[in-house]
Design an enzyme around this catalytic site. Structure first.
Site, mmCIF file in Angstrom:
data_model
loop_
_atom_site.group_PDB
_atom_site.id
_atom_site.type_symbol
_atom_site.label_atom_id
_atom_site.label_comp_id
_atom_site.label_asym_id
_atom_site.label_seq_id
_atom_site.Cartn_x
_atom_site.Cartn_y
_atom_site.Cartn_z
ATOM 1 N N GLY A 101 0.768 -1.240 0.095
ATOM 2 C CA GLY A 101 0.057 -0.092 0.101
ATOM 3 C C GLY A 101 0.867 1.117 -0.007
ATOM 4 N N ALA A 102 1.770 1.203 -0.656
ATOM 5 C CA ALA A 102 2.826 2.404 -0.825
ATOM 6 C C ALA A 102 2.455 3.445 -1.902
ATOM 7 C CB ALA A 102 4.259 1.996 -1.202
ATOM 8 N N GLY A 105 -0.745 8.014 1.301
ATOM 9 C CA GLY A 105 -0.840 8.001 2.610
ATOM 10 C C GLY A 105 0.777 7.525 3.230
ATOM 11 N N GLY A 107 2.204 4.731 3.634
ATOM 12 C CA GLY A 107 2.922 3.883 2.745
ATOM 13 C C GLY A 107 3.613 4.618 1.867
ATOM 14 N N SER A 234 -3.223 0.123 15.108
ATOM 15 C CA SER A 234 -3.832 1.460 15.428
ATOM 16 C C SER A 234 -4.503 1.645 16.858
ATOM 17 C CB SER A 234 -4.809 1.767 14.301
ATOM 18 O OG SER A 234 -5.522 3.084 14.772
ATOM 19 N N TYR A 282 -13.074 -2.911 10.511
ATOM 20 C CA TYR A 282 -11.565 -2.197 10.495
ATOM 21 C C TYR A 282 -10.857 -2.593 11.679
ATOM 22 C CZ TYR A 282 -8.119 1.145 10.185
ATOM 23 O OH TYR A 282 -6.613 1.878 10.316
#
Ligand code: LMG
Ligand code: NDP
Ligand code: PMR
Length: 407
Positions: A101-102, A105, A107, A234, A282
């Site tokens: 996920g780079a 955001g 990443g 998180s 999530y």
């Protein structure tokens, strides 16, 4: 496909060009004040608005002594890379780090921060190849500092394909960062991955679980001085914090939904077997991420010397994570976090934090959930009871192995 093949070729070249790189030896932040909301609240009742003097970056919270001891039972040190050991190995090659996920955001900011040091080659593992290429370019990442490879975590076939492609590129794997995630707070019905798992847990947890299980062998084979596997966690999955108590709260229950396959047909789409709620899914997936990191630590750290870590990078209220939230939320959330909770961090700052967990020689301790205080000093944070439950971690691991076809 053609683009992917081209990237493999270019990566092979870039790795050879990079042989003169040196290990990242960025300095660690000094002891500074802690933030009011970014840190954990102590279990259930006592607010742990701990003052700066009680925390240092190695995480000794005197008021939470019992909890700290508990946290440390899962965390042991590996010998850190000292300047003198660096002197002995002056020609250390560039490190190769895979970041999922780079393309946006956290990443992307992490990829940029790592690339800028000149000490890392970043493999950007992304589902949208063109978006990732464009993002790397517009972030100003030097062309030979990265390789984009296709990875869709919502498909276990794609995960396996990525691992094959990565191995074909014949790059050593030194650090793996499981960063990608989706968040569907407004979905009223579940959607599913290719294999039929609820999309958030399927992507954020199961896709990463398979990826890291497969790539652990590659990490083992690396000759890099400090090999690491990082899974982004998180605060909102930790119910020992104020943020983690905003409904709906994370709760994996007895894992009955997960054990039945999260498919919403003959079972619930939620891990605990309850009604679908996208925000809860999530947060549950983040609990799985943090449990998985610790289970990896218990199973593999001693044998392999790999450092396993998780982190809460701060509230990066402007990222694509909130793309599915209602517009009112998207406009109010950043000022709310900036001026009221003070938990806000910019993408660039959060990227530096994650880059620190990737390469800072002071952060080699394994089994740790890192957080940062208001002035960006890192400390070992305490996970909630559920997110540090040893038995639950083992069961999540075993059930996940079955779901992804490893057992
Ligand atoms: C659920 O709603 C949804 O149902 C679910 O689908 C999913 O989306 C989930 O977690 C995601 O949320 C939860 C609900 C909160 O969310 C909302 O209602 C939206 C909240 C929006 C958050 C931003 C609020 C911004 C308000 C401030 C405006 C900022 C202005 C900035 C300028 C500042 C200048 C100085 O539901 C609940 O949490 C239920 C409990 C509600 C308690 C409400 C308490 C309010 C406390 C507010 C602040 C606390 C901080 C203390 C300091 C305040 C000092 C003023
Ligand atoms: P973004 O949405 O900006 O980034 C998420 C990335 O994940 C994107 O690159 C996205 O790709 C990618 N992704 C999503 N689904 C898939 C998939 N199926 N396969 C491959 N990649 C996928 O969000 P953030 O940067 O905020 O989130 C990054 C991490 O930080 C997450 O783990 C999140 O849980 C964590 N985090 C974020 C916080 C925040 O406040 N923002 C706070 C705490 C943790 P694409 O660009 O194609 O959509
Ligand atoms: Mg939260 C007190 C501090 C604090 C912090 C650090 C966060 C982080 N949040 C805090 C407080 C509150 N939030 C309060 C008091 C409320 C009620 C008004 C609140 C609400 C809220 C919502 C509706 N917060 C949210 C949402 C989301 O949709 C985000 C979420 O839960 O995503 C799963 C979110 C977040 N708050 C955070 C962080 C970091 C998030 C983002 C996501 C994540 O964990 O990755």
């Amino acid at each position: 496909m053609a683009l992917q093949a081209a990237s493999l070729v270019s990566s092979a070249f870039s790795v050879r060009k990079d042989l003169q790189g040196k290990l990242n030896a960025s300095s660690s932040p000094s002891l500074k004040e802690s933030s009011l909301f970014g840190v954990s609240l102590s279990d259930q009742t006592k607010a742990d608005f701990v003052s700066s003097s009680l925390r240092c970056k190695r995480g000794h919270n005197l008021r939470n002594k019992g909890a700290t001891i508990r946290a440390q039972t899962i965390a042991t040190s590996t010998p850190s890379v000292t300047p003198s050991s660096l002197d002995r190995k002056k020609t250390l090659r560039k490190g190769n780090v895979v970041v999922t996920g780079a393309s946006s955001g956290l990443g992307l900011a992490t990829a940029k921060a790592l690339a800028e040091t000149g000490k890392w080659h970043v493999i950007m593992a992304c589902r949208d190849f063109l978006k990732a290429e464009r993002a790397a370019k517009s972030a100003g990442m030097p062309k030979d500092s990265y390789t984009v490879m296709h990875l869709d975590l919502g498909s276990l076939d794609s995960v396996r394909q990525f691992v094959d492609n990565f191995r074909r590129a014949e790059m050593p794997l030194d650090v793996l960062v499981c960063n990608a995630a989706i968040y569907q707070p407004t979905a009223s019905q579940p959607t599913y991955t290719a294999e039929g798992f609820e999309l958030s847990v399927g992507t954020n947890h199961l896709g990463h679980f398979l990826l890291s299980r497969l790539l652990i062998d590659d990490l083992k084979n690396s000759d890099y001085p400090s090999k690491r596997l990082i899974i982004v966690g998180s605060i909102t999955g930790n119910t020992n914090t104020l943020a983690g108590n905003v409904p709906p709260k994370a709760n994996l229950g007895d894992l009955r939904g997960l054990a039945s396959g999260l498919n919403g047909l003959n079972s619930s789409a939620m891990i605990d077997g309850g009604d679908f709620n996208g925000a809860k899914a999530y947060k549950d997936s983040k609990v799985c991420n943090m449990l998985t990191m610790q289970e990896f630590h218990r199973r593999f750290h001693e044998e392999t010397g790999i450092t396993f870590a998780s982190l809460y990078p701060g509230c990066i209220a402007t990222t694509g994570l909130f793309r599915e939230h209602i517009p009112l939320f998207r406009s109010l959330f950043p000022p709310f976090q900036k001026y009221i909770t003070k938990g806000y961090v910019s993408e660039a700052e959060a990227g530096k934090r994650l880059a620190q967990v990737v390469g800072d020689p002071n952060l080699t301790k394994s089994g740790v959930y890192w957080s940062w205080n208001k002035t960006s000093a890192s400390f070992e944070n305490q996970l909630s009871q559920e997110a540090s439950d040893v038995e639950k971690a083992r069961r999540v691991w075993e059930v996940s192995e079955k779901l992804v076809g490893l057992a």
